[in-house]
Scaffold this active site. Structure first.
Site, PDB file in Angstrom:
ATOM      1  N   GLN A   1    -141.279 -43.871-103.801  1.00 12.53           N
ATOM      2  CA  GLN A   1    -140.988 -42.430-103.839  1.00 12.53           C
ATOM      3  C   GLN A   1    -141.604 -41.835-105.106  1.00 12.53           C
ATOM      4  O   GLN A   1    -141.571 -40.623-105.299  1.00 12.53           O
ATOM      5  CB  GLN A   1    -139.466 -42.191-103.850  1.00 12.53           C
ATOM      6  CG  GLN A   1    -138.759 -42.771-102.635  1.00 12.53           C
ATOM      7  CD  GLN A   1    -137.254 -42.737-102.808  1.00 12.53           C
ATOM      8  OE1 GLN A   1    -136.590 -41.744-102.482  1.00 12.53           O
ATOM      9  NE2 GLN A   1    -136.708 -43.829-103.340  1.00 12.53           N
TER      10      GLN A   1
ATOM     11  N   VAL B   1    -144.353 -40.790-108.014  1.00  9.90           N
ATOM     12  CA  VAL B   1    -145.646 -40.091-107.952  1.00  9.90           C
ATOM     13  C   VAL B   1    -146.499 -40.413-109.180  1.00  9.90           C
ATOM     14  O   VAL B   1    -147.511 -39.766-109.430  1.00  9.90           O
ATOM     15  CB  VAL B   1    -145.408 -38.559-107.843  1.00  9.90           C
ATOM     16  CG1 VAL B   1    -144.763 -38.214-106.508  1.00  9.90           C
ATOM     17  CG2 VAL B   1    -144.552 -38.023-108.996  1.00  9.90           C
TER      18      VAL B   1
ATOM     19  N   HIS C   1    -144.039 -39.693-101.453  1.00  7.67           N
ATOM     20  CA  HIS C   1    -143.874 -38.337-102.011  1.00  7.67           C
ATOM     21  C   HIS C   1    -145.136 -37.859-102.718  1.00  7.67           C
ATOM     22  O   HIS C   1    -145.081 -36.929-103.513  1.00  7.67           O
ATOM     23  CB  HIS C   1    -142.658 -38.289-102.966  1.00  7.67           C
ATOM     24  CG  HIS C   1    -141.366 -38.526-102.255  1.00  7.67           C
ATOM     25  ND1 HIS C   1    -140.182 -38.781-102.911  1.00  7.67           N
ATOM     26  CD2 HIS C   1    -141.062 -38.581-100.934  1.00  7.67           C
ATOM     27  CE1 HIS C   1    -139.214 -38.968-102.023  1.00  7.67           C
ATOM     28  NE2 HIS C   1    -139.724 -38.864-100.820  1.00  7.67           N
TER      29      HIS C   1
ATOM     30  N   CYS D   1    -157.584 -23.357-100.263  1.00  6.70           N
ATOM     31  CA  CYS D   1    -158.856 -23.743 -99.609  1.00  6.70           C
ATOM     32  C   CYS D   1    -158.934 -25.238 -99.320  1.00  6.70           C
ATOM     33  O   CYS D   1    -159.916 -25.714 -98.749  1.00  6.70           O
ATOM     34  CB  CYS D   1    -160.039 -23.326-100.499  1.00  6.70           C
ATOM     35  SG  CYS D   1    -160.230 -24.367-101.952  1.00  6.70           S
TER      36      CYS D   1
ATOM     37  N   THR E   1    -133.570 -46.752-106.958  1.00  2.00           N
ATOM     38  CA  THR E   1    -133.444 -45.475-106.245  1.00  2.00           C
ATOM     39  C   THR E   1    -131.972 -45.196-105.970  1.00  2.00           C
ATOM     40  O   THR E   1    -131.199 -46.084-105.659  1.00  2.00           O
ATOM     41  CB  THR E   1    -134.261 -45.452-104.931  1.00  2.00           C
ATOM     42  OG1 THR E   1    -134.034 -44.193-104.268  1.00  2.00           O
ATOM     43  CG2 THR E   1    -133.913 -46.588-103.992  1.00  2.00           C
TER      44      THR E   1
ATOM     45  N   ASN F   1    -130.527 -52.341-109.239  1.00  2.00           N
ATOM     46  CA  ASN F   1    -130.204 -51.044-109.831  1.00  2.00           C
ATOM     47  C   ASN F   1    -129.249 -51.290-110.998  1.00  2.00           C
ATOM     48  O   ASN F   1    -128.546 -52.293-111.022  1.00  2.00           O
ATOM     49  CB  ASN F   1    -129.539 -50.136-108.770  1.00  2.00           C
ATOM     50  CG  ASN F   1    -129.651 -48.664-109.130  1.00  2.00           C
ATOM     51  OD1 ASN F   1    -129.251 -48.256-110.207  1.00  2.00           O
ATOM     52  ND2 ASN F   1    -130.229 -47.858-108.236  1.00  2.00           N
TER      53      ASN F   1
HETATM   54  N1  APR Z   1    -133.768 -50.194-113.503  1.00  2.00           N
HETATM   55  C1  APR Z   1    -133.299 -50.040-112.231  1.00  2.00           C
HETATM   56  N2  APR Z   1    -132.707 -48.910-111.783  1.00  2.00           N
HETATM   57  C2  APR Z   1    -132.592 -47.889-112.664  1.00  2.00           C
HETATM   58  C3  APR Z   1    -133.046 -47.969-114.004  1.00  2.00           C
HETATM   59  C4  APR Z   1    -133.657 -49.188-114.413  1.00  2.00           C
HETATM   60  N3  APR Z   1    -134.121 -49.357-115.670  1.00  2.00           N
HETATM   61  N4  APR Z   1    -132.778 -46.785-114.625  1.00  2.00           N
HETATM   62  C5  APR Z   1    -132.197 -45.993-113.703  1.00  2.00           C
HETATM   63  N5  APR Z   1    -132.067 -46.652-112.529  1.00  2.00           N
HETATM   64  C6  APR Z   1    -131.536 -46.154-111.249  1.00  2.00           C
HETATM   65  C7  APR Z   1    -130.426 -45.146-111.341  1.00  2.00           C
HETATM   66  O1  APR Z   1    -129.151 -45.792-111.386  1.00  2.00           O
HETATM   67  C8  APR Z   1    -130.603 -44.376-110.015  1.00  2.00           C
HETATM   68  O2  APR Z   1    -129.904 -45.018-108.969  1.00  2.00           O
HETATM   69  O3  APR Z   1    -132.613 -45.472-110.627  1.00  2.00           O
HETATM   70  C9  APR Z   1    -132.110 -44.470-109.749  1.00  2.00           C
HETATM   71  C10 APR Z   1    -132.867 -43.185-109.994  1.00  2.00           C
HETATM   72  O4  APR Z   1    -132.401 -42.257-109.053  1.00  2.00           O
HETATM   73  P1  APR Z   1    -133.129 -40.826-108.910  1.00  2.00           P
HETATM   74  O5  APR Z   1    -133.363 -40.254-110.251  1.00  2.00           O
HETATM   75  O6  APR Z   1    -132.325 -40.066-107.901  1.00  2.00           O
HETATM   76  O7  APR Z   1    -134.572 -41.166-108.325  1.00  2.00           O
HETATM   77  P2  APR Z   1    -134.976 -41.444-106.821  1.00  2.00           P
HETATM   78  O8  APR Z   1    -133.917 -42.210-106.111  1.00  2.00           O
HETATM   79  O9  APR Z   1    -136.333 -42.026-106.861  1.00  2.00           O
HETATM   80  O10 APR Z   1    -135.061 -39.960-106.202  1.00  2.00           O
HETATM   81  C11 APR Z   1    -135.624 -39.834-104.919  1.00  2.00           C
HETATM   82  O11 APR Z   1    -135.606 -37.443-105.141  1.00  2.00           O
HETATM   83  O12 APR Z   1    -135.917 -35.516-106.324  1.00  2.00           O
HETATM   84  C12 APR Z   1    -136.492 -36.355-105.411  1.00  2.00           C
HETATM   85  O13 APR Z   1    -138.796 -36.559-105.043  1.00  2.00           O
HETATM   86  C13 APR Z   1    -137.784 -36.955-105.920  1.00  2.00           C
HETATM   87  O14 APR Z   1    -138.724 -39.104-105.356  1.00  2.00           O
HETATM   88  C14 APR Z   1    -137.557 -38.445-105.827  1.00  2.00           C
HETATM   89  C15 APR Z   1    -136.411 -38.556-104.838  1.00  2.00           C
END
Ligand code: APR
Length: 243
Positions: free
Chosen positions: A96, A98, A114, A125, A186, A211
């Site tokens: 997800q 970028v 994404h 264009c 994520t 996570n």
């Molecule tokens: N190692 C593993 N996990 C981690 C770490 C780490 N060092 N640091 C943070 N996290 C976890 C957090 O606990 C959380 O669950 O990464 C996750 C980040 O979550 P988000 O910030 O919501 O990111 P993401 O899940 O990729 O969001 C999905 O939402 O806003 C849109 O387009 C955007 O691609 C993004 C999508």
């Protein structure tokens, strides 16, 4: 960790799904959580189709910050571990993110659901450019204009926009054929990415999650490895090699 390594060893086909947490240890801010981008910027205002059409220059405040972080970032050891995992059955990284860090690390098959900050596109264009070509002006605070005089934007999926259909189709078929999906960093709240692990499970796959805290996916995961991607992944692959 032991049962997770055994799972990895047994898996003939592995697919990985990554989110912003995969890039935190490379200095890139996540979106949610106390230091997430969405606690500072309103995504509907700053990262949506309507927001960009109404005030592109405001959206470029967010884009510029993301580009600055991304262009200065290096893939950490967790990325390198995923490259090594390709010798142990990893067939695709669905991300997800970028920031392009999986490609920078050397992963061969990366599906960017994404989009990417590494390309600029003109909605008016259809012109495309490598962000690299204009990164100097962008980081100097300028807004990149197309030769047709419209404001360009990073080739990322904005809120209110569909995902790239071909990439999404490839991701669906990858998860339907896999025997193990590893969801890394994520929050598992944004669709359709959040459905990929569950689709894999319906096709008989095992779910593993990495996570720093439990997510909505955790109750459905067969293995939950609590910790940072940059620490867990290298240890997983190291132990895998010990078999
Ligand atoms: N190692 C593993 N996990 C981690 C770490 C780490 N060092 N640091 C943070 N996290 C976890 C957090 O606990 C959380 O669950 O990464 C996750 C980040 O979550 P988000 O910030 O919501 O990111 P993401 O899940 O990729 O969001 C999905 O939402 O806003 C849109 O387009 C955007 O691609 C993004 C999508």
């Amino acid at each position: 960790m032991k049962s997770a390594v055994e799972e990895l060893r047994r898996a003939d086909h592995i697919v990985v799904l990554t989110g912003a947490g995969m890039s935190v240890e490379s200095g890139i801010a996540p979106f949610r959580g106390e230091d997430g981008l969405w606690s500072e910027f309103d995504p509907q205002e700053m990262a949506s189709v309507t927001g960009f059409s109404k005030h592109p220059e405001r959206c470029w405040q967010l884009f510029r910050l993301q580009i600055e972080e991304c262009f200065g970032a290096k893939p950490h050891e967790g990325y390198e571990a995923l490259v090594e995992m390709e010798d142990h059955g990893l067939e695709a990284v669905i991300t997800q993110n970028v920031d392009g860090l999986h490609q920078k690390a050397g992963s061969k098959k990366v599906l960017e659901l994404h989009g990417t900050l590494n390309e600029l596109v003109c909605d008016s264009c259809g012109n495309r450019k490598d962000t690299e070509e204009m990164v100097g002006e962008i980081l100097d605070g300028e807004i990149p204009y197309c030769e047709c005089e419209a404001v360009m934007r990073p080739d990322v999926v904005l809120f209110g926009e569909p995902l790239p259909q071909n990439t999404l189709n490839e991701a669906w078929s990858a998860v339907e054929d896999t025997s193990l999906i590893i969801s890394i960093g994520t929050s598992s709240v944004v669709q359709p990415a959040a459905s990929l692990p569950l689709t894999a499970k319906r096709s008989g796959s095992t779910i593993m999650e990495v996570n720093v805290e439990p997510t909505q996916l955790t109750p459905r995961a067969d293995h939950f490895l609590e910790g940072k991607a940059g620490e867990i992944l290298p240890e997983l692959v190291e132990r895998l090699k010990d078999f």
